[in-house]
Write an enzyme that holds these catalytic residues in place. Sequence first.
Site, short mmCIF file in Angstrom:
data_model
loop_
_atom_site.label_atom_id
_atom_site.label_comp_id
_atom_site.label_asym_id
_atom_site.label_seq_id
_atom_site.Cartn_x
_atom_site.Cartn_y
_atom_site.Cartn_z
N ILE A 17 0.82 -1.22 0.00
CA ILE A 17 0.00 0.00 0.00
C ILE A 17 0.86 1.27 0.00
O ILE A 17 0.40 2.32 -0.45
CB ILE A 17 -1.00 -0.02 1.18
N ASN A 30 -3.16 0.27 15.90
CA ASN A 30 -3.75 -0.23 17.16
C ASN A 30 -4.26 0.97 17.95
O ASN A 30 -3.97 2.12 17.62
CB ASN A 30 -2.73 -1.06 17.95
N GLY A 38 3.45 -5.30 10.11
CA GLY A 38 2.46 -5.29 9.02
C GLY A 38 2.41 -3.96 8.29
O GLY A 38 3.44 -3.34 8.01
N ASP A 40 1.36 -1.10 9.32
CA ASP A 40 1.83 0.00 10.17
C ASP A 40 3.35 0.16 10.08
O ASP A 40 3.88 1.27 9.91
CB ASP A 40 1.39 -0.27 11.61
N1 AR6 Z 1 0.60 -3.25 2.11
C1 AR6 Z 1 -0.64 -3.79 2.07
N2 AR6 Z 1 -1.05 -4.77 2.89
C2 AR6 Z 1 -0.18 -5.22 3.82
C3 AR6 Z 1 1.14 -4.70 3.94
C4 AR6 Z 1 1.52 -3.66 3.03
N3 AR6 Z 1 2.72 -3.11 3.07
N4 AR6 Z 1 1.76 -5.35 4.97
C5 AR6 Z 1 0.87 -6.25 5.47
N5 AR6 Z 1 -0.30 -6.18 4.77
P1 AR6 Z 1 -1.84 -6.04 9.79
P2 AR6 Z 1 -4.22 -5.80 11.55
C6 AR6 Z 1 -1.56 -6.93 4.97
O1 AR6 Z 1 -1.24 -7.06 10.68
O2 AR6 Z 1 -4.58 -7.22 11.33
C7 AR6 Z 1 -0.09 -3.87 13.62
O3 AR6 Z 1 1.20 -4.18 13.94
C8 AR6 Z 1 -1.53 -8.17 5.82
O4 AR6 Z 1 -1.10 -9.28 5.04
O5 AR6 Z 1 -0.96 -4.96 9.26
O6 AR6 Z 1 -5.30 -4.76 11.46
C9 AR6 Z 1 -0.72 -2.72 14.40
O7 AR6 Z 1 0.20 -1.99 15.16
C10 AR6 Z 1 -2.99 -8.28 6.23
O8 AR6 Z 1 -3.78 -8.90 5.20
O9 AR6 Z 1 -3.07 -5.26 10.53
C11 AR6 Z 1 -1.74 -3.41 15.25
O10 AR6 Z 1 -1.24 -3.75 16.53
C12 AR6 Z 1 -3.45 -6.83 6.35
O11 AR6 Z 1 -2.46 -6.08 5.65
C13 AR6 Z 1 -2.07 -4.67 14.52
O12 AR6 Z 1 -0.91 -5.02 13.80
C14 AR6 Z 1 -3.58 -6.29 7.78
O13 AR6 Z 1 -2.53 -6.83 8.57
C15 AR6 Z 1 -3.20 -4.49 13.53
O14 AR6 Z 1 -3.52 -5.72 12.94
#
Ligand code: AR6
Length: 187
Positions: A17, A30, A38, A40
């Site tokens: 993204i 969060n 991820g 973030d």
């Molecule tokens: N671009 C697009 N999608 C992504 C990317 C990226 N660069 N990186 C990961 N994803 P997550 P949550 C996808 O864990 O579940 C965080 O650390 C990933 O494969 O980022 O809402 C925060 O600080 C997944 O499908 O977010 C919170 O503590 C989706 O993005 C917590 O994790 C969301 O994964 C939030 O968890």
Amino acid sequence: MRMSLGRQAIELHQGDITNEAVDAIVNAANSRLAGGGGVDGAIHRRGGPTIMEETDARYPDGCPTGSAVITSAGQLKVKHVIHAVGPVWGGGTRGEAGLLAGAYRRSLELAVEHGCRSVAFPALSAGAYRYPIDLAARVGLSTAVDFLRQHAELELVRFVLFDAAAYGAFAAALEELARKEKSMPAE
Ligand code: AR6
């Protein structure tokens, strides 16, 4: 994949993204707005430290689950980063769907309030927060369609899915929605 709604559209992309050229990208944050992995991690790495400095200064109490806040975007090529807080999946009986829809809706409201015509979302809650991807896709897409119908000023909502499995889940949900909506078919 793209679904047209008159002059507006919903699009699915596979990728990172932080590469998107839209007016605003949405972060999966969060409720403390403390850094994470991820999406973030990727946003703060590429955007630089000013984004976290701004969340600390403007939102010292964080952001409740089911809502979102907005900042500038540091070195990213977008104008705004919207930090949305989705729910941790707890089996589906703890109001998760309503909270996830709320996180999407508030993000879309903030985008419109700040003059954005295009906004890109990741699959909120579908990573570390373990929301099942097919259910998460339905909530995200149906919330976006409902919002677009009520806000003609927003032109594009794009979902940026990191891997093929997430893209496939969103594509299936979008086809199902397109059939239901009887709008222009998904391409
Ligand atoms: N671009 C697009 N999608 C992504 C990317 C990226 N660069 N990186 C990961 N994803 P997550 P949550 C996808 O864990 O579940 C965080 O650390 C990933 O494969 O980022 O809402 C925060 O600080 C997944 O499908 O977010 C919170 O503590 C989706 O993005 C917590 O994790 C969301 O994964 C939030 O968890």
